[in-house]
Motif scaffolding. Structure first.
Motif, PDB file in Angstrom:
ATOM      1  N   THR A  75     -44.050  73.363  71.762  1.00  0.00           N
ATOM      2  CA  THR A  75     -45.024  72.320  72.249  1.00  0.00           C
ATOM      3  C   THR A  75     -44.739  71.914  73.739  1.00  0.00           C
ATOM      4  N   LYS A  98     -47.326  72.718  75.740  1.00  0.00           N
ATOM      5  CA  LYS A  98     -48.619  71.752  75.872  1.00  0.00           C
ATOM      6  C   LYS A  98     -49.069  70.266  76.576  1.00  0.00           C
ATOM      7  N   TYR A 116     -49.459  65.406  77.078  1.00  0.00           N
ATOM      8  CA  TYR A 116     -49.360  66.156  76.423  1.00  0.00           C
ATOM      9  C   TYR A 116     -51.161  66.348  74.977  1.00  0.00           C
ATOM     10  N   ASP A 117     -50.885  68.001  75.215  1.00  0.00           N
ATOM     11  CA  ASP A 117     -52.881  68.343  74.447  1.00  0.00           C
ATOM     12  C   ASP A 117     -53.787  67.791  75.157  1.00  0.00           C
ATOM     13  N   THR A 124     -44.712  61.645  68.355  1.00  0.00           N
ATOM     14  CA  THR A 124     -44.615  62.556  69.414  1.00  0.00           C
ATOM     15  C   THR A 124     -44.188  62.295  70.524  1.00  0.00           C
ATOM     16  N   VAL A 135     -41.866  65.046  72.805  1.00  0.00           N
ATOM     17  CA  VAL A 135     -41.738  65.389  74.227  1.00  0.00           C
ATOM     18  C   VAL A 135     -40.549  64.697  74.987  1.00  0.00           C
ATOM     19  N   SER A 145     -41.552  72.722  62.742  1.00  0.00           N
ATOM     20  CA  SER A 145     -41.879  72.340  64.292  1.00  0.00           C
ATOM     21  C   SER A 145     -39.897  72.977  64.313  1.00  0.00           C
ATOM     22  N   GLU A 180     -39.226  74.662  67.570  1.00  0.00           N
ATOM     23  CA  GLU A 180     -39.493  73.725  69.017  1.00  0.00           C
ATOM     24  C   GLU A 180     -38.366  74.258  68.954  1.00  0.00           C
TER      25      GLU A 180
END
Length: 991
Positions: free
Chosen positions: A740, A743, A854-855, A866, A870, A899, A903
C-alpha cells in the motif's frame, strides 16, 4: 503468570565437560569444581547450557546432578547435546551432527538412549548399536589389547560412524524424536558440511543441510546465507533446504581455558524464555529469534522503553504491576476484558492522551478512562522506564492541562484515528501529521535548523514568495504607467486639434490687435510684439523655476517622512521577514535605509538657488519716467533683459500705440489675452509632444511588464522546485516500499483557477453583451484555457511570458473594445484601464499546491477508513525519527484480514526493532505472524456493585505453550494464523 515474554538470553549450545568421551583435555583428578566455576564466571552470563558428549549423555547427567547441588545458579535451562559422527567424510575427518534434546520430558534421558539404540554400525561381522555397552564392545573388538571399559568406550566412539540414511529414517519413524529433538549440523569446513566439497557430494551435502534444524556456524556471511539474504533467495532456501535455519555457535570447549569463550566472542543469543520451546521458535523465526555476536540485537533505546506499569489506589485493577517487553507487546482479550483500559492507562502515564480527548463527553467517548472517570477515584499510574526514570499521573485526567507535560509516547487511540481521519472537513490534521513525518524524514542536517515542517517549508520558499510579491507590485506600478501612456496616446488627435484651434485664435487676436494701432505706430507694435515674446519666454523660465522650487520643498517633506516613518517601517518589515538572521538590534541598524549624501543641505541649497534665479529673472521694475523715453535700448538683446523691465517697457508702449484711452485699454486687454493664449498654446504643444512620445514609452513599459511577469513566474517555478526538493527524501523512501505504501505519492504542482480569473474579467471588466470576440459568458474562460492554462500550470517562466505576450497581441484590442463604458468618459475609462491591466497581469489565481496522493487520489478525498490505513502505515514504516513508544488501539480496524497480513505484519516486525510497540488487537495475524515478543492477556470479572469490573492481566511469550493456547482460544483464526505462519516459513515443527 506475568513475564516480559520473549527476551534475549545467552545460550551455550555446544560445550563438553570433564570426562567427555573424545578429546578430553580437562585434566586428571576432579576438575569438576574448576569446570563449574568457569561456567559460573562467564560473561555474558550463560543462562541456557547444552552439555555435549559423543554418543552418550553421561556428562549431561553429571552436570544435572551438580546443578541440583546448587551449582550453576544462573543456568535456568540444561539440555543434552549428543554429538554423532556420520559416515560422510569432511575436510578434517567426518561430518558431525548434534541432537539437541528437550529436557522437559522427565524420561528424556531414557528416551534419547532408546532413540540412539536404533542407530547401528556394522563391523567385524557384527552389528553394534549406538549404546554405551555396544560402544565398549566395539572398542574391544577394534583393539583386543584394550581391557578397561573407559578406553574401550573411547575407541568404540572413535570407530562408530552413523549412517545418514539410517539416522534420517530413525528420526522420521520416532514420534518422540520429532517432538523432542532438534538436529544441529556443523557448518564449518573441518567437521561440517562446508568440508563436503566434492562435486559428487553436492546432493548429500544439500540433503544433510535440509535435514538439519540448526546450523552450527558463527560468521555473519553464513548467518545471512541461512536467512536467505545472500546468493540463495528465500524461495530457493525453502525449496532446497526446507526453509531458513538459525545459526548458533558454542565454544566447543574440551578444556578449562576455552569454556564459554568462542572465537571472537561470537556468543549465541536466543530470544524467548529459557525453555526448549524457545529454541523451537528460533527455528521457526531464525531472523528474529537467533543471533550470533558479542551482544544481542539492540532495539529501542532503554530510556524510551516502558519497563513496567504500576496502578495504585484502584480496586478495579486486580493486577497492580504489569511488566512490559521492550519490543512488540500485544494486548489481547475478549470484549470488555480491559484491553483498551490498559492501553489508556499506559498512555495516560506517558501524558499521551490529549487534552481534547479528556474534554470529550463521558458517555460517548471511546476512551475507557474518560468513560470511567466518575469511578476511577484517586487511582494513579506510575511507569518505570528502562533508563531508570519514572512518570505518572492521576487517572481521572486532572493532570491533563499541565503545561509542563510532554507526551512520552505516541498514542493512536481509536478516538485519535477517527478524529484525524474523519470525513468532516478536509482532514487537515491528517495532512499535518503526514507533513510531520515528511519533515522528520529529512536528516537533521537537512532540516536547516527548523523545528517543524511549516518552518522548513517557509525557509525553503519565503525567498521566492517574496520575489513573487515584489514582481507583482512592480507589475501593478508598470501597468499604471502603461495606462497613463495609453491615455496620452488617445488624446494626441484631440491635442493636435486644440493646438490648431489655439493658433487660429491667436491669429485672429493678432489681426484684431493690428486694427487698434494708429497709423505710424507700426514700428512700436512690432517692438511690442518682440517684447511680448521675450517676456513670455522669460515667464516660462520663471514658472519652471517655481515648479522646481515647489518640488524641492516637497522633497524636503518626503525626506522627513522617509526618515521618521517609511525607513523604520521598511526595516521592521525586513526584520519580520527574516526572523532567523540572528542579528541584534544594533546590527540591524546597519540595514536602515539612509540617504547617501547630505540631502537636507542639498535641498536647502536648491531652494535657495531657485529663489535667487527667480529673483534674477524677475528683476526690479524701474521707476516711472518720461513715457517718450524707451526703457530698453533699441539694439539691446531682449533675452538678457529682466522680466520686470520688459513688462514696464510693454506698459509704456501700450500707452504710446493708441492715444485714445478706450482703444488703449482694449489694446492692453487684448495684448494680455494674447499672452495668456500663447502660454496656453505652449502648454498644449508640450502636452502634445509628450503624448506623441507615449506610444514608444508604452512599448518600453510593456516590455518591462512582460519581463516582470516572466520573473514572477520564475519565482513561482522556483517555489515549486523547492517544494519538490522538500518531499524528495520521503519520495525516495516510498519508492523502495512495497504494498500500500507504494501507492502513496506526493505531487507539487501549479494550479491555475481559470474560472475564477475569467469570472473577475467577465463580471467586472468586460461587457459580455457587446458583440465581439468575447461575446457571451464563458467565451473568455474557454479562450484562456486553450491559450494560457497549459503555460500557467506546466510551462517555464519563458513559456508563460511567451504565452501571455501572444494572448495580449491576439486579444488586447478586443478586450478593450468590450469595456463596459465609452473611452469618451475619460476619468472613468482611465480608472477602468488601470483595473483592467491589474487583472490581466494578476497571478492571484495561480497557486503552488502540494498534494498527498494515495493511488492517484488526493488524501483529503479518501474515505475515513483508507485515511486511517495510510496514517498507520506512515507511523509504522516512516516515522523513524520518533523513538518513543507507539501505542495503538486495534490497528486492524478498516483492514481486511488479507490486508493485515500483507501490509501490517512486515511493518510491525520492522517497527519493533526500533521502538517499543504496544498494541491492542483482535487479529491473530498481528500476534502470531509478527512474532509478538509479549502477549498480555486481559480478563475482567464483573462488579456486583455497579462499579468497574475487576481487571487481571497475565503475560508471556509465544514460546510458551499455554500462551499459544490462549491466543488460539481468544483470537479468531488463531490456529489458522499458526498454520499460515508455518506454511509461509515452510517449517515442519509442531506448534
Amino acid at each position: 503468570m506475568m513475564s516480559r515474554g520473549s527476551e534475549w538470553h545467552r545460550w551455550e549450545p555446544h560445550i563438553h565437560g570433564p570426562g567427555t568421551v573424545l578429546n578430553n583435555q580437562f585434566g586428571g583428578g576432579d576438575p569438576w569444581n574448576s569446570y563449574l566455576t568457569a561456567l559460573e564466571s562467564c560473561s555474558p552470563v550463560i543462562e541456557a547450557l547444552a552439555v555435549t558428549d559423543y554418543y552418550t549423555t553421561d556428562t549431561y547427567e553429571e552436570v544435572v546432578r551438580r546443578k541440583a547441588a546448587d551449582r550453576l545458579p544462573n543456568v535456568k535451562l540444561l539440555l543434552p547435546n549428543v554429538e554423532l559422527r556420520l559416515d560422510i567424510a569432511a575436510k578434517k575427518g567426518f561430518v558431525n551432527v548434534h541432537l539437541l534434546v528437550n529436557p522437559t520430558d522427565l524420561a528424556h534421558v531414557e528416551e534419547i538412549k532408546r532413540f540412539l539404540s536404533r542407530l547401528q554400525f556394522n563391523a567385524f561381522d557384527d552389528r553394534f548399536d549406538c549404546t554405551k555397552a555396544d560402544l565398549i564392545r566395539l572398542g574391544k573388538a577394534s583393539d583386543s589389547a584394550i581391557k578397561d571399559d573407559r578406553s574401550a568406550l573411547i575407541e568404540g566412539a572413535t570407530q562408530f560412524k552413523v549412517n545418514f540414511d539410517s539416522l534420517r529414517k530413525a528420526f522420521k519413524e520416532s514420534a518422540w524424536a520429532n517432538k523432542n529433538i532438534l538436529i544441529a549440523i556443523a557448518g564449518g569446513e573441518g567437521d561440517g558440511t562446508s568440508g563436503v566439497r566434492q562435486a559428487a557430494d553436492k546432493t548429500i551435502r544439500q540433503e544433510l543441510e535440509k535435514f538439519a534444524h540448526v546450523i552450527f556456524a558463527s560468521s555473519p556471511a553464513q548467518r545471512e546465507f541461512w536467512l536467505g539474504k545472500r546468493t540463495v533467495t528465500l524461495e530457493q532456501m525453502h525449496d532446497r533446504y526446507g526453509g531458513c535455519k538459525p545459526c548458533l555457535h558454542g565454544s566447543d570447549a574440551h578444556d578449562l581455558s576455552s569454556i564459554g569463550k568462542p572465537e571472537d566472542d561470537r556468543f549465541s543469543w536466543i530470544k524467548g524464555a529459557l525453555t526448549f520451546d524457545s529454541l523451537k521458535q528460533a527455528c521457526i523465526d531464525p531472523d528474529g529469534r537467533a543471533y550470533v555476536g558479542r551482544e544481542p540485537p539492540t532495539g529501542a533505546m532503554p530510556s524510551q522503553v516502558i519497563s513496567h506499569v504500576r496502578i495504585d489506589d484502584a480496586a478495579w485493577a486486580a493486577t497492580k504491576v504489569v511488566l512490559l517487553n521492550p519490543g512488540l507487546v500485544a494486548i489481547i482479550g475478549a470484549r470488555g476484558s480491559g484491553k483498551t483500559a490498559l492501553a489508556d492507562v499506559i498512555a495516560a502515564g506517558c501524558d499521551a492522551i490529549p487534552e481534547a480527548a479528556w474534554a470529550a463527553d463521558d458517555d460517548v467517548s471511546p476512551s475507557f478512562l474518560v468513560r470511567a472517570r466518575p469511578l476511577v477515584g484517586e487511582a494513579t499510574v506510575k511507569l518505570g522506564w528502562g533508563g531508570g526514570d519514572e512518570s505518572g499521573c492521576y487517572l481521572d485526567g486532572r493532570d491533563a492541562d499541565d503545561v509542563r507535560a510532554f507526551p512520552r509516547a505516541r498514542y493512536l487511540s481509536q478516538q485519535f484515528v477517527e478524529e484525524l481521519c474523519s470525513s468532516k472537513g478536509a482532514s487537515e490534521g491528517l495532512v499535518r501529521e503526514i507533513e510531520r513525518v515528511i519533515f522528520e524524514a529529512h536528516a537533521a542536517l537537512g532540516q536547516d535548523g527548523a523545528y517543524s515542517f511549516e518552518e522548513l517549508r517557509d525557509q525553503r520558499t519565503t525567498r521566492f514568495r517574496q520575489a513573487r510579491r515584489l514582481e507583482a507590485e512592480a507589475i501593478v506600478a508598470t501597468s499604471d504607467r502603461i495606462a497613463d501612456e495609453l491615455e496620452k496616446e488617445a488624446i494626441v488627435s484631440s491635442l493636435t486639434t486644440q493646438v490648431a484651434a489655439k493658433e487660429k485664435l491667436l491669429a485672429g487676436y493678432a489681426l484684431d490687435l493690428s486694427k487698434l494701432v494708429l497709423k505710424g505706430a507700426e514700428a512700436q507694435v512690432q517692438r511690442y510684439t518682440d517684447l511680448t515674446e521675450a517676456a513670455q519666454a522669460l515667464s516660462t523660465r520663471v514658472n519652471a523655476l517655481a515648479n522646481q522650487r515647489r518640488t524641492f520643498v516637497a522633497m524636503q517633506d518626503e525626506v522627513q517622512s522617509t526618515r521618521t516613518s517609511k525607513a523604520p517601517e521598511m526595516l521592521r518589515q525586513v526584520i519580520a521577514r527574516h526572523p532567523n538572521s540572528g542579528l541584534n538590534q544594533t546590527q540591524w541598524g546597519d540595514f536602515l535605509l539612509v540617504y547617501q549624501g547630505d540631502v537636507d543641505k542639498a535641498l536647502a541649497d536648491y531652494v535657495g538657488w531657485a529663489d535667487k534665479e527667480i529673483a534674477k529673472l524677475n528683476g526690479v521694475a524701474p521707476p516711472e519716467g518720461d513715457p517718450t523715453v524707451p526703457l530698453i535700448l533699441a539694439d539691446a538683446d531682449l533675452k538678457t533683459i529682466q522680466l520686470a523691465v520688459l513688462k514696464a517697457e510693454m506698459a509704456r508702449l501700450e500707452k504710446r500705440i493708441s492715444a485714445d484711452t478706450v482703444v488703449r485699454n482694449q489694446y492692453t486687454t487684448l495684448s494680455k489675452k494674447i499672452a495668456t493664449e500663447k502660454a496656453a498654446l505652449q502648454a498644449l504643444k508640450t502636452r502634445l509632444d509628450d503624448a506623441k512620445g507615449a506610444a514608444e514609452r508604452r512599448k518600453i513599459f510593456q516590455q518591462e511588464r512582460e519581463a516582470a511577469y516572466g520573473r514572477l513566474f520564475d519565482a513561482v517555478v522556483k517555489e515549486q522546485n523547492a517544494l519538490t526538493e522538500l518531499y524528495a527524501p520521503l519520495m525516495e523512501r516510498l519508492g523502495a516500499m512495497e504494498g500500500t505504501l507504494k501507492k502513496l505519492s506526493f505531487k507539487v504542482s501549479r494550479i491555475a483557477d481559470v474560472a475564477q480569473w475569467a469570472s473577475v474579467g467577465e463580471n467586472d471588466l468586460i461587457d459580455c453583451r457587446k458583440a465581439g470576440d468575447f461575446y457571451g459568458r464563458g467565451s473568455l474562460e474557454n479562450t484562456v484555457r486553450a491559450e494560457l492554462l497549459s503555460a500557467w500550470e506546466t510551462g517555464t517562466a519563458a513559456d508563460v511570458q511567451t504565452a501571455m505576450s501572444g494572448f495580449i497581441t491576439a486579444h488586447y484590442k478586443a478586450l478593450r473594445d468590450q469595456a463596459p463604458l465609452a473611452p469618451a468618459a475619460q476619468e472613468a475609462f482611465r480608472q477602468w484601464s488601470k483595473r483592467f491591466a491589474h487583472w490581466l497581469f494578476s497571478t492571484d489565481h495561480i497557486a503552488v499546491r502540494y498534494e498527498i496522493l494515495y493511488d492517484g487520489i488526493d488524501i483529503r478525498k479518501l474515505s475515513p477508513g483508507t485515511r486511517g490505513i495510510v496514517l498507520l502505515l506512515l507511523y509504522l514504516a516512516l516515522d523513524d525519527a520518533d523513538d518513543r513508544p507507539l501505542i495503538i488501539d486495534q490497528p486492524e480496524e478498516n483492514l481486511d484480514p488479507k490486508s493485515v497480513f500483507d501490509e501490517l505484519v512486515s511493518l510491525f516486525i520492522s517497527a519493533k526493532s526500533k521502538r517499543q510497540v504496544i498494541m491492542v488487537t483482535h487479529n491473530a495475524n498481528l500476534v502470531i505472524n509478527t512474532d509478538a515478543d509479549q502477549i498480555i492477556v486481559a480478563n475482567a470479572n464483573p462488579s456486583g456493585s455497579g462499579g468497574l469490573p475487576s481487571f487481571t492481566y497475565t503475560a508471556g511469550g509465544l514460546e510458551d505453550a499455554e500462551i499459544r493456547k490462549i491466543v488460539c482460544d481468544i483470537l479468531e483464526g488463531g490456529e489458522k494464523a499458526f498454520r499460515e505462519r508455518a506454511r509461509r516459513l515452510r517449517v515442519r515443527l509442531d506448534r
